[in-house]
Design a protein around this motif. Structure first.
Motif, PDB file in Angstrom:
ATOM      1  N   PRO A  56       0.698  -1.250  -0.092  1.00  0.00           N
ATOM      2  CA  PRO A  56       0.019  -0.034   0.155  1.00  0.00           C
ATOM      3  C   PRO A  56       0.781   1.433   0.001  1.00  0.00           C
ATOM      4  O   PRO A  56       0.420   2.356  -0.765  1.00  0.00           O
ATOM      5  N   GLU A  58       3.768   1.723  -1.245  1.00  0.00           N
ATOM      6  CA  GLU A  58       4.402   2.006  -2.845  1.00  0.00           C
ATOM      7  C   GLU A  58       3.366   2.238  -3.794  1.00  0.00           C
ATOM      8  O   GLU A  58       3.515   3.413  -4.594  1.00  0.00           O
ATOM      9  N   ALA A  59       2.049   1.939  -3.565  1.00  0.00           N
ATOM     10  CA  ALA A  59       0.943   2.354  -4.353  1.00  0.00           C
ATOM     11  C   ALA A  59       0.835   4.097  -4.306  1.00  0.00           C
ATOM     12  O   ALA A  59       0.590   4.639  -5.242  1.00  0.00           O
ATOM     13  N   ARG A  61       2.910   6.128  -3.045  1.00  0.00           N
ATOM     14  CA  ARG A  61       4.037   6.756  -3.546  1.00  0.00           C
ATOM     15  C   ARG A  61       4.074   6.876  -5.155  1.00  0.00           C
ATOM     16  O   ARG A  61       4.157   7.927  -5.613  1.00  0.00           O
ATOM     17  N   THR A  62       3.658   5.851  -5.835  1.00  0.00           N
ATOM     18  CA  THR A  62       3.540   5.838  -7.372  1.00  0.00           C
ATOM     19  C   THR A  62       2.251   7.017  -7.558  1.00  0.00           C
ATOM     20  O   THR A  62       2.772   7.853  -8.606  1.00  0.00           O
ATOM     21  N   LEU A  63       1.229   6.886  -7.108  1.00  0.00           N
ATOM     22  CA  LEU A  63       0.269   7.834  -7.392  1.00  0.00           C
ATOM     23  C   LEU A  63       0.730   9.340  -7.122  1.00  0.00           C
ATOM     24  O   LEU A  63       0.408  10.351  -7.844  1.00  0.00           O
ATOM     25  N   LEU A  65       3.616  10.372  -7.260  1.00  0.00           N
ATOM     26  CA  LEU A  65       4.532  10.798  -7.952  1.00  0.00           C
ATOM     27  C   LEU A  65       3.979  11.243  -9.608  1.00  0.00           C
ATOM     28  O   LEU A  65       4.051  12.271 -10.259  1.00  0.00           O
ATOM     29  N   MET A  66       2.841  10.426  -9.793  1.00  0.00           N
ATOM     30  CA  MET A  66       1.927  10.863 -11.112  1.00  0.00           C
ATOM     31  C   MET A  66       1.477  12.170 -10.974  1.00  0.00           C
ATOM     32  O   MET A  66       1.360  12.937 -11.812  1.00  0.00           O
ATOM     33  N   ALA A  67       1.070  12.320  -9.563  1.00  0.00           N
ATOM     34  CA  ALA A  67       0.321  13.736  -9.625  1.00  0.00           C
ATOM     35  C   ALA A  67       1.097  14.816  -9.751  1.00  0.00           C
ATOM     36  O   ALA A  67       0.880  16.032 -10.027  1.00  0.00           O
ATOM     37  N   MET A  69       3.512  15.315 -11.975  1.00  0.00           N
ATOM     38  CA  MET A  69       3.782  15.438 -13.199  1.00  0.00           C
ATOM     39  C   MET A  69       2.638  15.981 -13.807  1.00  0.00           C
ATOM     40  O   MET A  69       1.597  16.191 -13.656  1.00  0.00           O
ATOM     41  N   GLY A  70       3.182  16.599 -15.011  1.00  0.00           N
ATOM     42  CA  GLY A  70       2.157  17.432 -15.635  1.00  0.00           C
ATOM     43  C   GLY A  70       1.675  18.653 -15.271  1.00  0.00           C
ATOM     44  O   GLY A  70       0.881  19.505 -15.903  1.00  0.00           O
ATOM     45  N   LEU A  71       2.181  19.079 -14.039  1.00  0.00           N
ATOM     46  CA  LEU A  71       1.841  20.261 -13.402  1.00  0.00           C
ATOM     47  C   LEU A  71       2.271  21.706 -14.398  1.00  0.00           C
ATOM     48  O   LEU A  71       1.812  22.574 -14.634  1.00  0.00           O
ATOM     49  N   ALA A  72       3.379  21.372 -14.755  1.00  0.00           N
ATOM     50  CA  ALA A  72       4.265  22.489 -15.746  1.00  0.00           C
ATOM     51  C   ALA A  72       3.344  22.665 -16.642  1.00  0.00           C
ATOM     52  O   ALA A  72       2.931  23.777 -17.425  1.00  0.00           O
ATOM     53  N   GLY A  73       2.783  21.576 -17.574  1.00  0.00           N
ATOM     54  CA  GLY A  73       2.022  21.696 -18.885  1.00  0.00           C
ATOM     55  C   GLY A  73       0.529  22.184 -18.435  1.00  0.00           C
ATOM     56  O   GLY A  73       0.134  23.139 -19.244  1.00  0.00           O
ATOM     57  N   GLU A  74       0.011  21.891 -17.358  1.00  0.00           N
ATOM     58  CA  GLU A  74      -0.952  22.651 -17.111  1.00  0.00           C
ATOM     59  C   GLU A  74      -0.923  23.935 -16.490  1.00  0.00           C
ATOM     60  O   GLU A  74      -1.961  24.894 -17.177  1.00  0.00           O
TER      61      GLU A  74
ATOM     62  N   TYR B   3      -6.622  -0.410  -6.310  1.00  0.00           N
ATOM     63  CA  TYR B   3      -5.410  -0.512  -7.212  1.00  0.00           C
ATOM     64  C   TYR B   3      -5.864  -0.940  -8.613  1.00  0.00           C
ATOM     65  O   TYR B   3      -4.847  -1.214  -9.167  1.00  0.00           O
ATOM     66  N   LEU B  12      -5.598  12.367 -14.180  1.00  0.00           N
ATOM     67  CA  LEU B  12      -4.054  12.047 -14.205  1.00  0.00           C
ATOM     68  C   LEU B  12      -3.521  11.671 -15.340  1.00  0.00           C
ATOM     69  O   LEU B  12      -2.349  11.942 -15.683  1.00  0.00           O
ATOM     70  N   ARG B  15      -2.498  14.789 -17.213  1.00  0.00           N
ATOM     71  CA  ARG B  15      -1.332  15.462 -16.911  1.00  0.00           C
ATOM     72  C   ARG B  15      -0.257  14.592 -17.402  1.00  0.00           C
ATOM     73  O   ARG B  15       0.802  15.313 -17.865  1.00  0.00           O
ATOM     74  N   GLN B  19       2.934  15.839 -19.671  1.00  0.00           N
ATOM     75  CA  GLN B  19       4.379  15.628 -19.241  1.00  0.00           C
ATOM     76  C   GLN B  19       5.151  15.019 -20.360  1.00  0.00           C
ATOM     77  O   GLN B  19       6.239  15.285 -20.423  1.00  0.00           O
ATOM     78  N   ARG B 257       4.654  -1.319  -6.729  1.00  0.00           N
ATOM     79  CA  ARG B 257       3.891  -1.769  -5.653  1.00  0.00           C
ATOM     80  C   ARG B 257       4.000  -3.334  -5.540  1.00  0.00           C
ATOM     81  O   ARG B 257       3.164  -3.987  -4.616  1.00  0.00           O
TER      82      ARG B 257
END
Ligand code: SF4
Lengths: 77, 380
Positions: A56, A58-59, A61-63, A65-67, A69-74, B3, B12, B15, B19, B257
């Motif tokens: 849980p 790591e899941a 953490r991955t989410l 990291l995804m969140a 990303m793309g903030l610059a583009g937005e 999951y 997401l 986004r 990127q 994960r």
């Protein structure tokens, strides 16, 4: 064929078996490959066996990291 | 579903697409091979290609275990059933074409005792319930389905279930990836250009990320172990693009994960107790690939169908015109095949790539076809 589904262990049924909940549907699977999995853990189920437990932390953490990303583009839009 | 849903989130995805567009250098192109059919399926089902800039492309690889099994092995399974054994196998295998337009499902309709199972535990149960019949499990699959077969063989040995055997067709992922990188299409002819790989999700959950280190270094190609959900594929694409832009070729893990560097040690130990490497195994599309498959060790030899039964060497070949072999190597696309969508459809498959939902032809047909039609409608 290679599809595997995350499921939560709801009960250990003795031997190496357990009941898992797949989106509310209960199913008996084998825990022969993940000896240390416990009730409440999420496991990846493939051809009737749990292949591994899902982490849980790591899941999350991955989410996150995804969140990030793309903030610059937005901001540029 | 936990999951799953979070890794399909639309906001997401937008986004991540932004990127990717930002980091992909318009002056070059990026061609990434997804080895696994699971990725092929996700890319098509969620239209991931549509979210990519023009210069980022997916090359579909041979990672569908149903698709890579050569016809002679399916002929052998039918031969076993016609010889009187109960043959058990996973559902995906039932419709794969064998020689002479035959298939397991057609042989079953003609009276052979062939049973579709969900788990190797079902095959053991059938063997227990039919003590006076030979029960053969037609085992196929990559490193994910191998440990369940090992468990079944060990259980049969412990129970003394002597009427149970396994016709073993388990194959290995790293050997196949290496074979592709050494193939003339990639090396000499330059027909397939691959800049990097999405590493398998579930295979890696067993073998870990370490086995890919060798060829990332040797062939100087980045590998990112990627989950099977669309956001996983997109995040992995960002990671691959960064490696290329920075001139790195490392093994990175997006699917933390589930995947660790070592994988599932317990499952690996079971597999090496029961199986050993085959010197050579034929793959549909790749031909003979050295040390790319497993066979049952002597210690468990009595559970090996290839030792218990005499099998005829079949010379069966693919249907003429079927381009599966080239598609599995990434050299051709399903739409390059003359039979695609006309003679060959999922209801009436001519080749293995049209059978499994992870096969490229089936994915093109199910998800791509409608998109093409929409484009046509819009153009009219
Ligand atoms: S469309 Fe059918 S015949 Fe053509 S390559 Fe695919 S599976 Fe083979």
């Amino acid at each position: 064929m290679c599809l595997a589904i995350p499921a939560r262990i709801v009960e250990k049924t003795g031997g190496e078996n357990a009941i898992v909940s797949l989106d509310g549907v209960k199913k008996e699977i084998s825990l022969a490959l993940v000896a240390d999995a416990e009730v409440g853990d999420y496991v990846l189920v493939h051809v009737g066996y749990a292949l591994n437990t899902i982490s849980p932390e790591e899941a999350e953490r991955t989410l996150s990291l995804m969140a990030e990303m793309g903030l610059a583009g937005e901001a540029a839009e | 579903m936990k999951y799953v849903d979070e890794f399909r989130d639309k906001a997401l995805a937008r986004r991540l697409a932004a990127q990717i567009a930002e980091e992909a250098d318009p002056a070059r192109s990026y061609n990434f091979m997804e080895f696994c059919g699971g990725h092929t399926h996700a890319i098509f089902r969620y239209g991931v290609q549509d979210l990519m800039p023009e210069n980022v492309n997916f090359v579909h690889g041979p990672g569908c275990p149903v698709c890579v099994l050569p016809i002679p092995r399916i002929d052998n399974a039918i031969e076993l059933a016609e010889g009187g054994a109960i043959v058990c196998t996973y559902g995906d295998m039932m419709r794969v074409p064998a020689s002479g337009r035959n298939s397991l499902i057609k042989a079953k309709a003609a009276g052979a005792d062939i049973r579709m199972i969900y788990s190797t535990q079902d095959a053991l149960r059938i063997a227990r319930e039919n003590p006076d019949r030979e029960v053969v499990f037609f085992a196929i699959g990559f490193e994910t389905t191998t440990p369940p077969t090992a468990v079944a063989i060990k259980q049969a040995a412990a129970e003394g279930l002597r009427n149970f055997t396994v016709f073993c067709n388990h194959v290995l992922t790293p050997a196949a990836i290496q074979h592709i990188l050494q193939s003339p299409e990639v090396r000499e002819l330059g027909q397939v250009h691959i800049d990097g790989f999405y590493g398998p999700s579930h295979v890696s959950s067993i073998i870990g990320s370490a086995p890919y280190e060798y060829f990332a270094r040797e062939f100087q190609k980045p590998v990112v172990i990627a989950g099977f959900e669309p956001l996983d594929v997109m995040q992995s694409t960002v990671m691959l693009i960064r490696q290329i832009n920075e001139g790195r070729f490392e093994v990175e893990n997006q699917y933390t994960r589930v995947v660790t560097p070592e994988g599932n040690a317990h499952a690996k130990a079971l597999v090496s107790e029961v199986f050993e490497l085959r010197r050579m195994f034929e793959w549909r599309g790749l031909g003979d690939v050295p040390y790319s498959a497993l066979r049952i060790k002597d210690a468990y030899g009595e559970f090996d169908a290839e030792r218990r039964f005499t099998l005829t060497e079949s010379r069966g070949r693919d249907v003429k015109g079927c381009e599966c072999p080239a598609i599995l190597r990434g050299v051709k696309k399903p739409t390059d095949c003359k039979l695609f969508g006309t003679v060959c459809t999922p209801d009436n498959p001519m080749g293995s790539c049209m059978v499994s939902s992870e096969g490229s032809c089936a994915a093109y047909w199910s998800y791509g076809r409608f998109r093409l039609e929409r484009v046509k409608e819009a153009a009219e």
